[in-house]
Enzyme design. Structure first.
Site, PDB file in Angstrom:
ATOM      1  N   CYS A 158      -6.900  -1.181  22.419  1.00 47.88           N
ATOM      2  CA  CYS A 158      -8.045  -1.012  21.518  1.00 47.88           C
ATOM      3  C   CYS A 158      -9.252  -0.663  22.379  1.00 47.88           C
ATOM      4  O   CYS A 158      -9.716  -1.504  23.165  1.00 47.88           O
ATOM      5  CB  CYS A 158      -8.284  -2.294  20.733  1.00 47.88           C
ATOM      6  SG  CYS A 158      -9.739  -2.230  19.670  1.00 47.88           S
ATOM      7  N   GLY A 159      -9.766   0.556  22.232  1.00 48.87           N
ATOM      8  CA  GLY A 159     -10.859   1.016  23.084  1.00 48.87           C
ATOM      9  C   GLY A 159     -12.170   0.296  22.827  1.00 48.87           C
ATOM     10  O   GLY A 159     -12.824  -0.189  23.756  1.00 48.87           O
ATOM     11  N   ASN A 160     -12.573   0.198  21.559  1.00 48.14           N
ATOM     12  CA  ASN A 160     -13.806  -0.520  21.245  1.00 48.14           C
ATOM     13  C   ASN A 160     -13.665  -2.002  21.569  1.00 48.14           C
ATOM     14  O   ASN A 160     -14.625  -2.651  22.009  1.00 48.14           O
ATOM     15  CB  ASN A 160     -14.183  -0.341  19.776  1.00 48.14           C
ATOM     16  CG  ASN A 160     -14.777   1.021  19.493  1.00 48.14           C
ATOM     17  OD1 ASN A 160     -15.416   1.625  20.343  1.00 48.14           O
ATOM     18  ND2 ASN A 160     -14.560   1.516  18.281  1.00 48.14           N
TER      19      ASN A 160
ATOM     20  N   CYS B 141     -13.047   3.653  15.709  1.00 50.52           N
ATOM     21  CA  CYS B 141     -11.824   3.399  16.475  1.00 50.52           C
ATOM     22  C   CYS B 141     -11.971   4.079  17.835  1.00 50.52           C
ATOM     23  O   CYS B 141     -12.071   5.305  17.907  1.00 50.52           O
ATOM     24  CB  CYS B 141     -10.605   3.926  15.735  1.00 50.52           C
ATOM     25  SG  CYS B 141      -9.068   3.744  16.673  1.00 50.52           S
TER      26      CYS B 141
END
Length: 257
Positions: free
Chosen positions: A74-76, A198
């Site tokens: 998950c980047g965020n 996202c």
């Protein structure tokens, strides 16, 4: 035992953060994790993230989707975890941590966190969409009516349909604003709904737009429902390297379970 938690958000993508360096959190209780992420009966979040010790790096990231299951990158969430790590005094301005897809470098400056993503070697170009993996699998397709489009219904059809089926894919709908700016709306598997942002999704969109020759820029601005993110990258013989996801990561509140 009472559990302290922290709430963070990155362009509207929100997360429950827990300091699990003492290994007190029950990671096997998926129902409890899903409950904590529930917006009506729990705290409410797109996912839950544990910050844990790592023998050689600054920390380890363990990420769970809102359905309670451990998930892909998950980047965020990674960017918010870096902000959380700074709050805890684990890091100052730079971080190197391990996530499910490998090592990540990060730089934090005020509310802005830059997160280095994995190299992308393969981008599948199909007649109506592009597929690539930026730490999580992403389907990318154009949608001109993006403002009033039923993201949940259409996204679910693609996420559960061929060729993704039960394993699924995140689904990104894109509208080109100009050569450097793209509007993006994302349906996330595990949340099973649209999220306001996202990180791996906008990363996928930026690389896909470059691969499709929709842009020749290597710094792309992505307009999401919760604000704006940027993605920068280099390209070497079709391989996308030095990929950075850039944007705000903000503390919301602290509480006790």
């Amino acid at each position: 035992m009472q559990q302290i938690f922290y709430k963070y958000q990155g362009t509207g993508n929100d997360f429950v953060m827990i300091d699990n360096r003492q290994e007190t959190f029950n990671k096997k209780d998926t129902k409890h994790i899903a409950f904590l992420c529930d917006r009506r009966f729990g705290i409410g979040a797109d996912g839950l993230i544990l910050l844990e010790n790592h023998p050689d790096l600054d920390f380890k990231m363990v990420y769970y989707n809102a359905d309670g299951n451990e998930s892909s990158m998950c980047g965020n969430g990674g960017r918010c975890l870096v902000a959380f790590a700074k709050h805890l005094g684990v890091i100052t301005q730079h971080a190197v941590f391990e996530a499910i897809d490998g090592l990540h470098h990060a730089i934090i400056d005020g509310d802005i966190v830059r997160l280095q993503m994995q190299d992308v070697t393969t981008i599948e170009k199909h007649s109506k969409h592009v597929f690539l993996n930026t730490g999580s699998p992403h389907h990318v397709q154009f949608e001109e009516q993006i403002e009033n489009f039923d993201i949940k219904e259409k996204g679910a059809q693609i996420r559960y349909g061929e060729p993704y089926n039960e394993a699924g894919s995140n689904v990104n709908f894109v509208k080109k604003i100009n050569d450097q700016i793209f509007a993006v709306r994302t349906y996330e598997r595990g949340v099973e709904d649209e999220t306001l942002s996202c990180g791996t999704g906008v990363t996928a969109v930026a690389l896909a737009m470059h691969a499709l020759n929709e842009t020749d820029k290597n710094l792309i601005t992505l307009q999401v429902q919760g604000g704006e993110l940027q993605v920068s990258f280099d390209v070497d013989n079709g391989v996308y390297k030095n990929v950075w996801l850039i944007g705000p990561a903000t503390f919301v509140y602290k509480g006790e379970l």
